[in-house]
Design a protein around this motif. Sequence first.
Motif, PDB file in Angstrom:
ATOM      1  N   GLN A 195      11.136   7.500   2.870  1.00 34.09           N
ATOM      2  CA  GLN A 195      10.045   8.143   3.589  1.00 34.09           C
ATOM      3  C   GLN A 195       9.110   8.897   2.653  1.00 34.09           C
ATOM      4  O   GLN A 195       7.906   8.989   2.909  1.00 34.09           O
ATOM      5  CB  GLN A 195      10.616   9.119   4.627  1.00 34.09           C
ATOM      6  N   GLU A 196       9.644   9.413   1.565  1.00 30.89           N
ATOM      7  CA  GLU A 196       8.852  10.247   0.664  1.00 30.89           C
ATOM      8  C   GLU A 196       8.150   9.463  -0.433  1.00 30.89           C
ATOM      9  O   GLU A 196       7.504  10.061  -1.290  1.00 30.89           O
ATOM     10  CB  GLU A 196       9.755  11.317   0.039  1.00 30.89           C
ATOM     11  N   GLN A 197       8.254   8.144  -0.417  1.00 35.64           N
ATOM     12  CA  GLN A 197       7.732   7.352  -1.529  1.00 35.64           C
ATOM     13  C   GLN A 197       6.286   6.883  -1.318  1.00 35.64           C
ATOM     14  O   GLN A 197       5.920   5.786  -1.752  1.00 35.64           O
ATOM     15  CB  GLN A 197       8.624   6.132  -1.776  1.00 35.64           C
ATOM     16  N   LEU A 198       5.466   7.708  -0.706  1.00 32.05           N
ATOM     17  CA  LEU A 198       4.038   7.388  -0.652  1.00 32.05           C
ATOM     18  C   LEU A 198       3.417   7.809  -1.991  1.00 32.05           C
ATOM     19  O   LEU A 198       2.760   8.840  -2.123  1.00 32.05           O
ATOM     20  CB  LEU A 198       3.342   8.082   0.512  1.00 32.05           C
ATOM     21  N   VAL A 199       3.702   7.006  -3.001  1.00 36.75           N
ATOM     22  CA  VAL A 199       3.199   7.245  -4.355  1.00 36.75           C
ATOM     23  C   VAL A 199       2.575   5.941  -4.839  1.00 36.75           C
ATOM     24  O   VAL A 199       3.037   4.846  -4.498  1.00 36.75           O
ATOM     25  CB  VAL A 199       4.314   7.721  -5.303  1.00 36.75           C
ATOM     26  N   LEU A 200       1.542   6.067  -5.652  1.00 36.65           N
ATOM     27  CA  LEU A 200       0.721   4.902  -5.975  1.00 36.65           C
ATOM     28  C   LEU A 200       0.584   4.766  -7.481  1.00 36.65           C
ATOM     29  O   LEU A 200       0.174   5.705  -8.178  1.00 36.65           O
ATOM     30  CB  LEU A 200      -0.656   5.039  -5.310  1.00 36.65           C
ATOM     31  N   GLY A 201       0.948   3.587  -7.974  1.00 28.69           N
ATOM     32  CA  GLY A 201       0.997   3.369  -9.406  1.00 28.69           C
ATOM     33  C   GLY A 201       0.075   2.258  -9.869  1.00 28.69           C
ATOM     34  O   GLY A 201      -0.652   1.631  -9.091  1.00 28.69           O
ATOM     35  N   GLY A 203     -13.101   1.315   9.191  1.00 29.52           N
ATOM     36  CA  GLY A 203     -13.150   2.752   9.363  1.00 29.52           C
ATOM     37  C   GLY A 203     -12.349   3.564   8.377  1.00 29.52           C
ATOM     38  O   GLY A 203     -11.999   4.721   8.665  1.00 29.52           O
ATOM     39  N   CYS A 204     -12.045   2.980   7.213  1.00 26.81           N
ATOM     40  CA  CYS A 204     -11.273   3.680   6.189  1.00 26.81           C
ATOM     41  C   CYS A 204     -12.064   3.748   4.886  1.00 26.81           C
ATOM     42  O   CYS A 204     -13.107   3.115   4.740  1.00 26.81           O
ATOM     43  CB  CYS A 204      -9.944   2.960   5.898  1.00 26.81           C
ATOM     44  N   ALA A 205     -11.533   4.491   3.955  1.00 28.19           N
ATOM     45  CA  ALA A 205     -12.021   4.493   2.580  1.00 28.19           C
ATOM     46  C   ALA A 205     -10.823   4.358   1.662  1.00 28.19           C
ATOM     47  O   ALA A 205      -9.674   4.569   2.078  1.00 28.19           O
ATOM     48  CB  ALA A 205     -12.785   5.787   2.284  1.00 28.19           C
ATOM     49  N   VAL A 206     -11.070   3.965   0.415  1.00 29.34           N
ATOM     50  CA  VAL A 206      -9.984   3.861  -0.562  1.00 29.34           C
ATOM     51  C   VAL A 206     -10.171   4.922  -1.636  1.00 29.34           C
ATOM     52  O   VAL A 206     -11.283   5.185  -2.086  1.00 29.34           O
ATOM     53  CB  VAL A 206      -9.899   2.459  -1.207  1.00 29.34           C
ATOM     54  N   ALA A 207      -9.058   5.514  -2.029  1.00 32.83           N
ATOM     55  CA  ALA A 207      -9.060   6.526  -3.087  1.00 32.83           C
ATOM     56  C   ALA A 207      -7.979   6.175  -4.093  1.00 32.83           C
ATOM     57  O   ALA A 207      -6.829   5.924  -3.716  1.00 32.83           O
ATOM     58  CB  ALA A 207      -8.811   7.913  -2.503  1.00 32.83           C
ATOM     59  N   ALA A 208      -8.343   6.150  -5.365  1.00 31.80           N
ATOM     60  CA  ALA A 208      -7.375   5.885  -6.430  1.00 31.80           C
ATOM     61  C   ALA A 208      -6.661   7.188  -6.768  1.00 31.80           C
ATOM     62  O   ALA A 208      -6.915   7.827  -7.783  1.00 31.80           O
ATOM     63  CB  ALA A 208      -8.075   5.296  -7.650  1.00 31.80           C
ATOM     64  N   LEU A 209      -5.779   7.584  -5.883  1.00 32.76           N
ATOM     65  CA  LEU A 209      -4.981   8.798  -6.019  1.00 32.76           C
ATOM     66  C   LEU A 209      -3.511   8.404  -6.025  1.00 32.76           C
ATOM     67  O   LEU A 209      -3.075   7.628  -5.175  1.00 32.76           O
ATOM     68  CB  LEU A 209      -5.255   9.756  -4.862  1.00 32.76           C
ATOM     69  N   ALA A 210      -2.735   8.958  -6.940  1.00 33.87           N
ATOM     70  CA  ALA A 210      -1.335   8.553  -7.066  1.00 33.87           C
ATOM     71  C   ALA A 210      -0.422   9.254  -6.073  1.00 33.87           C
ATOM     72  O   ALA A 210       0.719   8.823  -5.862  1.00 33.87           O
ATOM     73  CB  ALA A 210      -0.851   8.787  -8.497  1.00 33.87           C
ATOM     74  N   THR A 211      -0.885  10.341  -5.483  1.00 34.38           N
ATOM     75  CA  THR A 211      -0.245  10.961  -4.324  1.00 34.38           C
ATOM     76  C   THR A 211      -1.356  11.457  -3.402  1.00 34.38           C
ATOM     77  O   THR A 211      -2.487  11.638  -3.833  1.00 34.38           O
ATOM     78  CB  THR A 211       0.642  12.168  -4.703  1.00 34.38           C
ATOM     79  N   SER A 212      -1.010  11.689  -2.162  1.00 35.64           N
ATOM     80  CA  SER A 212      -1.979  12.268  -1.229  1.00 35.64           C
ATOM     81  C   SER A 212      -2.033  13.778  -1.439  1.00 35.64           C
ATOM     82  O   SER A 212      -1.009  14.464  -1.288  1.00 35.64           O
ATOM     83  CB  SER A 212      -1.584  11.970   0.213  1.00 35.64           C
ATOM     84  N   PRO A 213      -3.199  14.337  -1.774  1.00 39.39           N
ATOM     85  CA  PRO A 213      -3.293  15.801  -1.862  1.00 39.39           C
ATOM     86  C   PRO A 213      -3.015  16.492  -0.522  1.00 39.39           C
ATOM     87  O   PRO A 213      -2.461  17.590  -0.494  1.00 39.39           O
ATOM     88  CB  PRO A 213      -4.728  16.029  -2.319  1.00 39.39           C
TER      89      PRO A 213
END
Length: 363
Positions: free
Chosen positions: A118-124, A83-93
């Motif tokens: 807590q604030e490190q929802l960043v994707l590299g 029930g999910c999708a994947v997005a190649a986004l480096a932060t959540s808009p």
Amino acid sequence: MRTVGVEEELLLVDPETGEPRARSAAIIARAERESTDGHDVFEKELHDQMLEYASEPQSSMAGLSREIVRCRKEAARYAGELGCAVAALATSPLPVSPAVGAGRRYQWMAEQYGIATQEQLVLGCHVHVSVESDEEGVAVIDRIRPWLSVLGALSANSPFWQGKDSGYSSYRSRVWQRWPSAGPTEVFGSAERYHQVVADMIDTGVILDQGMVYFDARLSRNFPTVEIRVSDVSLHADTPVLLANLARGLVETAAREWRAGVEPAPHSVSVLRLAAWQAARSGVTGELLHPVTMRPMPAHAVVQALLDHVGEALEDHGDLDRARTGVAELLGRGNGARVQRELMERTSSLRDVVLECVRHTQD
């Protein structure tokens, strides 16, 4: 020929609302149950809204391209089944409250670093390039330092943060700098000195182990590679191939310079931080600091300087034309930050930005 591999972190989102979903543990468990060769492609990350994969090492860029497309498609399939999708986004808009993953390591980080964790929802995106020895690897790290900000500018894909435009092309990189060990490094001069610095850092107790040494480029603790860690995860699958191509060119060029007795550029860490900040701010739409002079120049001219710097190594590998084409396409289309902003301008909806980026992730 040096092998190259890529690690990408993907954002798990609701396919209807675009909001991040904390489902990585379930997706990884499902993938492990279905694995027939015992090879675990997917890994857990700090937050449960993140899903990481690691490609198999490749000697050809065509092979790496196929591997990246395969891994992204597998991630999308497993996520879709839950029930999910994947997005190649480096932060959540969209605004998000990240969920720190279970496990002693992640809980230690949450206690040690507080709100920064807590604030490190960043994707590299991390690129691994093989080296012959630690000595060669450290010589490479010393010599590629000034050029890494250009890779950051090319990959920039995080303009939005908690529902607002950050004003940066890569806000992920600014958030990442909150870790105490993150960023550019001094010139080490030898593998012995590199390992001593790492040991001294661990002995402070501020970081837990070698895995928390978040240098812009480091020796991998698991593979005989230099690991380049400056890039946002890229929206389109062709961009990490371009980054890997340029990264391999940088590593080979630096190794040749080392063998020829060419000394590393003496730029200070303070100046390198400014180059990284400028790349994060403007991406490829404004000015960057030229890696040789550390003076501002138009971004396209600095990117061309990078191509010129690695041109001989790329030509020897048969990869120069591919790199030129990849750079031209990226500059024409824009990096992920530009694409996201154009989507926002057209739709006036961050939800629509996320959902459209889900589609781009598989392009």
